[in-house]
Design a protein around this motif. Structure first.
Motif, mmCIF file in Angstrom:
data_model
loop_
_atom_site.group_PDB
_atom_site.id
_atom_site.type_symbol
_atom_site.label_atom_id
_atom_site.label_comp_id
_atom_site.label_asym_id
_atom_site.label_seq_id
_atom_site.Cartn_x
_atom_site.Cartn_y
_atom_site.Cartn_z
ATOM 1 N N ASP A 201 0.752 -1.170 0.156
ATOM 2 C CA ASP A 201 0.111 -0.083 -0.150
ATOM 3 C C ASP A 201 0.910 1.093 0.031
ATOM 4 O OD1 ASP A 201 -2.209 -1.551 -0.123
ATOM 5 O OD2 ASP A 201 -2.813 -1.449 2.236
ATOM 6 N N ILE A 202 1.901 1.390 0.999
ATOM 7 C CA ILE A 202 2.862 2.468 0.851
ATOM 8 C C ILE A 202 3.564 2.438 -0.553
ATOM 9 C CG2 ILE A 202 4.939 3.231 1.796
ATOM 10 C CD1 ILE A 202 4.545 2.018 4.491
ATOM 11 N N LYS A 203 4.074 1.502 -1.119
ATOM 12 C CA LYS A 203 4.371 1.470 -2.503
ATOM 13 C C LYS A 203 3.867 2.235 -3.599
ATOM 14 C CE LYS A 203 6.739 -1.345 -6.051
ATOM 15 N NZ LYS A 203 7.157 -2.751 -6.432
ATOM 16 N N ASP A 208 1.351 7.140 -6.478
ATOM 17 C CA ASP A 208 0.469 8.206 -6.582
ATOM 18 C C ASP A 208 1.093 9.605 -6.433
ATOM 19 O OD1 ASP A 208 -1.485 6.248 -7.334
ATOM 20 O OD2 ASP A 208 -2.183 6.137 -5.180
ATOM 21 N N SER A 209 1.677 9.785 -5.437
ATOM 22 C CA SER A 209 2.400 11.026 -4.810
ATOM 23 C C SER A 209 3.530 11.616 -5.879
ATOM 24 C CB SER A 209 2.966 10.683 -3.677
ATOM 25 O OG SER A 209 3.622 12.155 -3.248
ATOM 26 N N LYS A 210 4.131 10.591 -6.458
ATOM 27 C CA LYS A 210 5.135 10.955 -7.626
ATOM 28 C C LYS A 210 4.228 11.462 -8.860
ATOM 29 C CE LYS A 210 8.961 9.155 -10.539
ATOM 30 N NZ LYS A 210 9.882 7.987 -10.558
ATOM 31 N N ASP A 211 3.238 10.737 -9.281
ATOM 32 C CA ASP A 211 2.321 11.307 -10.315
ATOM 33 C C ASP A 211 1.875 12.516 -10.027
ATOM 34 O OD1 ASP A 211 2.930 8.537 -11.566
ATOM 35 O OD2 ASP A 211 1.070 7.567 -11.049
ATOM 36 N N ALA A 212 1.378 12.778 -8.904
ATOM 37 C CA ALA A 212 0.801 13.994 -8.626
ATOM 38 C C ALA A 212 1.598 15.181 -8.687
ATOM 39 C CB ALA A 212 0.155 14.103 -7.325
ATOM 40 N N GLU A 213 3.072 14.728 -8.231
ATOM 41 C CA GLU A 213 4.125 15.687 -8.535
ATOM 42 C C GLU A 213 4.285 16.052 -10.076
ATOM 43 O OE1 GLU A 213 7.742 14.438 -6.300
ATOM 44 O OE2 GLU A 213 6.746 14.690 -4.618
ATOM 45 N N GLU A 214 4.449 15.367 -10.740
ATOM 46 C CA GLU A 214 4.897 15.277 -12.214
ATOM 47 C C GLU A 214 3.694 15.993 -12.639
ATOM 48 O OE1 GLU A 214 5.399 11.480 -13.542
ATOM 49 O OE2 GLU A 214 7.438 11.141 -12.904
ATOM 50 N N ARG A 215 2.645 15.825 -12.537
ATOM 51 C CA ARG A 215 1.065 16.362 -12.890
ATOM 52 C C ARG A 215 1.181 17.950 -12.699
ATOM 53 N NH1 ARG A 215 -1.878 17.518 -17.083
ATOM 54 N NH2 ARG A 215 -4.094 18.015 -16.618
ATOM 55 N N ILE A 216 1.562 18.180 -11.344
ATOM 56 C CA ILE A 216 1.859 19.475 -10.882
ATOM 57 C C ILE A 216 2.573 20.405 -11.772
ATOM 58 C CG2 ILE A 216 2.233 21.031 -8.935
ATOM 59 C CD1 ILE A 216 0.964 19.144 -6.991
ATOM 60 N N GLU A 251 -1.439 9.605 4.780
ATOM 61 C CA GLU A 251 -1.645 8.088 4.827
ATOM 62 C C GLU A 251 -0.358 7.250 5.059
ATOM 63 O OE1 GLU A 251 -4.178 4.657 4.572
ATOM 64 O OE2 GLU A 251 -4.409 7.035 5.392
ATOM 65 N N ILE A 252 0.616 7.645 4.224
ATOM 66 C CA ILE A 252 2.004 6.864 4.412
ATOM 67 C C ILE A 252 2.619 6.932 5.671
ATOM 68 C CG2 ILE A 252 4.292 6.893 3.552
ATOM 69 C CD1 ILE A 252 3.284 7.841 0.711
ATOM 70 N N GLU A 253 2.545 8.182 6.252
ATOM 71 C CA GLU A 253 3.117 8.085 7.894
ATOM 72 C C GLU A 253 2.286 7.147 8.760
ATOM 73 O OE1 GLU A 253 5.821 9.552 8.834
ATOM 74 O OE2 GLU A 253 6.027 9.817 6.761
ATOM 75 N N ARG A 254 0.803 7.188 8.403
ATOM 76 C CA ARG A 254 0.001 6.297 9.291
ATOM 77 C C ARG A 254 0.374 4.934 9.015
ATOM 78 N NH1 ARG A 254 -4.174 3.198 9.261
ATOM 79 N NH2 ARG A 254 -4.437 3.481 6.911
#
Length: 282
Positions: A201-203, A208-216, A251-254
């Protein structure tokens, strides 16, 4: 005079039709008598293993393992009852099989703190499903029992095994120390499965976070060539992605905290095993 060729042809045709008709009747008789057409289609009914099963608003139980030994016709269920012992004076089990609705003999062959090893015997060879009732009993004073017209015994949860889902394995007789180690291994195995799921799940969340950064980054580049109205919409899209990215980070930290909790649980489980084994040798 009769035409012999026509007569022979007619007789051959009659024989052919009679053969076909006979085959139809035989086939119909087979289906009607075999019960094939009317066989009941039973949906799979099987409780999950190594997953929380809700018993109440605050309590869960976990099936660590549920196996069926086809050689002996027995089942063995290892159940973590959580903190139910704090709420009930006794925990009992009753089982029934679907094939004929009869009750199945149950015996708690070993109890290790909140874990119960339950043995089921007397299963039919053609059993389809088994229902195992988890029963909690509270001692109720006689006057209260009379007033409320109820006893302190209640079915907390019914657990199920299905012949299409249950694990088949040999059931072994064990000494107390062996049961402690066996149960501990199952507990740790379940925890490690949870760890693997959380790590996956973390992976996925990191991806998803990387995709969001690239999209931004891409949206910010697009703003250079946009009108004021288009820039306003792009800013809204960027803000939405930033919010999602922050939520993903939380969520990753949790989940990382869950991993730490799982590691701690493994260490405590191993420590408890060592202590219990020492007690059995004293």
């Amino acid at each position: 005079m009769f035409n012999k060729d026509k007569v022979n042809l007619r007789r051959k045709s009659n024989r052919m039709y009679m053969t076909i008709l006979g085959g139809v009747f035989l086939g119909l008789a087979f289906f009607l008598t075999s019960g094939f057409v009317f066989e009941e289609k039973v949906e799979v009914l099987s409780s999950p293993v190594n997953e929380d099963i809700k018993v109440s608003s605050t309590e869960n139980v976990v099936i660590n393992r549920w196996i069926y030994d086809p050689k002996t016709g027995q089942m063995e269920v290892i159940i973590d009852t959580g903190h139910l012992k704090n709420e009930y004076d006794t925990i009992d089990f009753e089982a029934f099989q679907r094939s004929d609705g009869s009750e199945v003999d149950t015996e708690v062959v070993f109890q290790y703190e909140d874990h119960y090893v339950v043995r089921l015997e007397g299963l039919s060879t053609d059993y389809t499903q088994v229902a195992l009732d988890l029963i909690g009993t509270k001692e109720v004073p006689e006057e209260e029992e009379a007033e409320e017209e109820q006893s302190g015994r209640s079915i907390l949860r019914t657990l199920y095994a299905d012949y299409r889902e249950v694990e088949e394995a040999s059931i072994e007789e064990r000494e107390s120390g062996e049961y402690i180690s066996y149960t501990t291994d199952l507990i740790i195995e379940g925890i490690r499965e949870n760890i693997q799921t959380v790590e996956e799940d973390i992976k996925d969340l990191k991806a998803d976070s990387k995709d969001a950064e690239e999209r931004i980054a891409s949206l910010r580049e697009d703003k250079v060539y946009q009108t004021d109205e288009e820039k306003l919409q792009t800013d809204n899209d960027i803000n939405a992605l930033e919010v999602k990215k922050n939520e993903t980070a939380k969520e990753i930290e949790r989940l990382k905290m869950d991993l730490e909790r799982f590691d701690d649980k493994i260490q405590k489980t191993e420590q408890r095993e060592r202590e219990q084994l020492l007690e059995t040798t004293d």
